[in-house]
Scaffold this motif. Sequence first.
Motif, PDB file in Angstrom:
ATOM      1  N   ASP A  89       0.829  -1.203   0.000  1.00  0.00           N
ATOM      2  CA  ASP A  89       0.000   0.000   0.000  1.00  0.00           C
ATOM      3  C   ASP A  89       0.869   1.262   0.000  1.00  0.00           C
ATOM      4  OD1 ASP A  89      -2.622   1.327   0.242  1.00  0.00           O
ATOM      5  OD2 ASP A  89      -1.865   1.924   2.215  1.00  0.00           O
ATOM      6  N   TYR A  90       1.911   1.292   0.842  1.00  0.00           N
ATOM      7  CA  TYR A  90       2.808   2.447   0.896  1.00  0.00           C
ATOM      8  C   TYR A  90       3.519   2.654  -0.444  1.00  0.00           C
ATOM      9  CZ  TYR A  90       2.426   3.080   5.995  1.00  0.00           C
ATOM     10  OH  TYR A  90       1.979   3.343   7.264  1.00  0.00           O
ATOM     11  N   THR A 102     -10.481   7.795   0.660  1.00  0.00           N
ATOM     12  CA  THR A 102      -9.198   7.527  -0.008  1.00  0.00           C
ATOM     13  C   THR A 102      -8.263   8.710   0.157  1.00  0.00           C
ATOM     14  OG1 THR A 102     -10.260   6.072  -1.622  1.00  0.00           O
ATOM     15  CG2 THR A 102      -8.112   6.978  -2.234  1.00  0.00           C
ATOM     16  N   ARG A 103      -8.803   9.906  -0.004  1.00  0.00           N
ATOM     17  CA  ARG A 103      -7.995  11.123   0.181  1.00  0.00           C
ATOM     18  C   ARG A 103      -7.423  11.168   1.594  1.00  0.00           C
ATOM     19  NH1 ARG A 103      -7.928  15.507   3.771  1.00  0.00           N
ATOM     20  NH2 ARG A 103      -7.265  17.394   2.738  1.00  0.00           N
ATOM     21  N   TRP A 112      -0.972   8.441   5.150  1.00  0.00           N
ATOM     22  CA  TRP A 112       0.314   7.942   4.661  1.00  0.00           C
ATOM     23  C   TRP A 112       1.334   9.087   4.517  1.00  0.00           C
ATOM     24  CZ3 TRP A 112       2.458   9.313  -0.144  1.00  0.00           C
ATOM     25  CH2 TRP A 112       3.732   8.772  -0.355  1.00  0.00           C
ATOM     26  N   ILE A 152      -5.770  14.002  -5.731  1.00  0.00           N
ATOM     27  CA  ILE A 152      -6.318  12.672  -5.412  1.00  0.00           C
ATOM     28  C   ILE A 152      -7.844  12.738  -5.366  1.00  0.00           C
ATOM     29  CG2 ILE A 152      -6.495  10.884  -3.600  1.00  0.00           C
ATOM     30  CD1 ILE A 152      -3.826  10.834  -5.097  1.00  0.00           C
ATOM     31  N   ASN A 192      -6.876   8.589   3.552  1.00  0.00           N
ATOM     32  CA  ASN A 192      -5.862   7.531   3.662  1.00  0.00           C
ATOM     33  C   ASN A 192      -4.523   8.007   3.102  1.00  0.00           C
ATOM     34  OD1 ASN A 192      -7.637   5.765   4.891  1.00  0.00           O
ATOM     35  ND2 ASN A 192      -8.181   4.716   2.995  1.00  0.00           N
ATOM     36  N   TYR A 193      -4.569   8.759   2.005  1.00  0.00           N
ATOM     37  CA  TYR A 193      -3.337   9.340   1.460  1.00  0.00           C
ATOM     38  C   TYR A 193      -2.738  10.349   2.435  1.00  0.00           C
ATOM     39  CZ  TYR A 193      -3.037   7.381  -3.227  1.00  0.00           C
ATOM     40  OH  TYR A 193      -2.856   6.528  -4.290  1.00  0.00           O
ATOM     41  N   LYS A 201       2.470   1.721  -3.389  1.00  0.00           N
ATOM     42  CA  LYS A 201       1.478   2.175  -4.372  1.00  0.00           C
ATOM     43  C   LYS A 201       1.238   3.686  -4.222  1.00  0.00           C
ATOM     44  CE  LYS A 201      -3.390   1.958  -5.343  1.00  0.00           C
ATOM     45  NZ  LYS A 201      -4.215   2.684  -4.440  1.00  0.00           N
ATOM     46  N   ARG A 202       1.069   4.130  -2.977  1.00  0.00           N
ATOM     47  CA  ARG A 202       0.835   5.554  -2.738  1.00  0.00           C
ATOM     48  C   ARG A 202       2.054   6.390  -3.152  1.00  0.00           C
ATOM     49  NH1 ARG A 202      -3.969   5.637  -0.149  1.00  0.00           N
ATOM     50  NH2 ARG A 202      -4.481   3.848   1.146  1.00  0.00           N
TER      51      ARG A 202
END
Length: 197
Positions: A120-121, A167-168, A174, A157, A170-171, A123-124
Amino acid sequence: MFSTKKRKGAPLTDILNYTLPRLHTGKNWYVDFMCYDPAEQKMKRKKYMLDGIGKIAERKKRAADILATLTARLRKGWNPWAEMSNSRQYAKTDAVIKLYVRYLEKLHDTGAIKESTWKDYLKRLRVLQEYMQNHALPILYIYQFNLSYISDFLDYILIDRDASPRTRNNYKTWLSSFCSWLVEKQYLEANPCERIK
């Protein structure tokens, strides 16, 4: 026949961020060169005066030493303007991201983070790198990774990628973790994500 068309291409200053040092003689003796100042985002001249050395032979010898030393240091990536502050903040963004990826790989290999978290990291991070290359003014130095840049990325995003608010967020979580790592390694002075709601 010679062509009158001008060739288009990148200016030399986009390829090299310095010029080689040169000796100037005459009324004043000095060595100078140009180097990109990341704080002012322009090329600036650095000058070393030699007038204080009385004998011409000594001036020439000292100039040769300065020329050789400066040339070697510039070719290795030294920047006289970056030394005036925390030089880590003037690290190239690409190099810092490579270190971060190695850090994540080490955490994954030792079991400190789960496989899903690691993927996941990464991918981001890939999405951030795509944004850096295609959708914004490129940032060359890590200090440019600031509040406004991160805020614009989160808007990208949410709006441009048509992601959900979750999702925003979650970004943003991160990014806060990434920025905490940057602060810990002294690439940033403070975590800009703390000011984003």
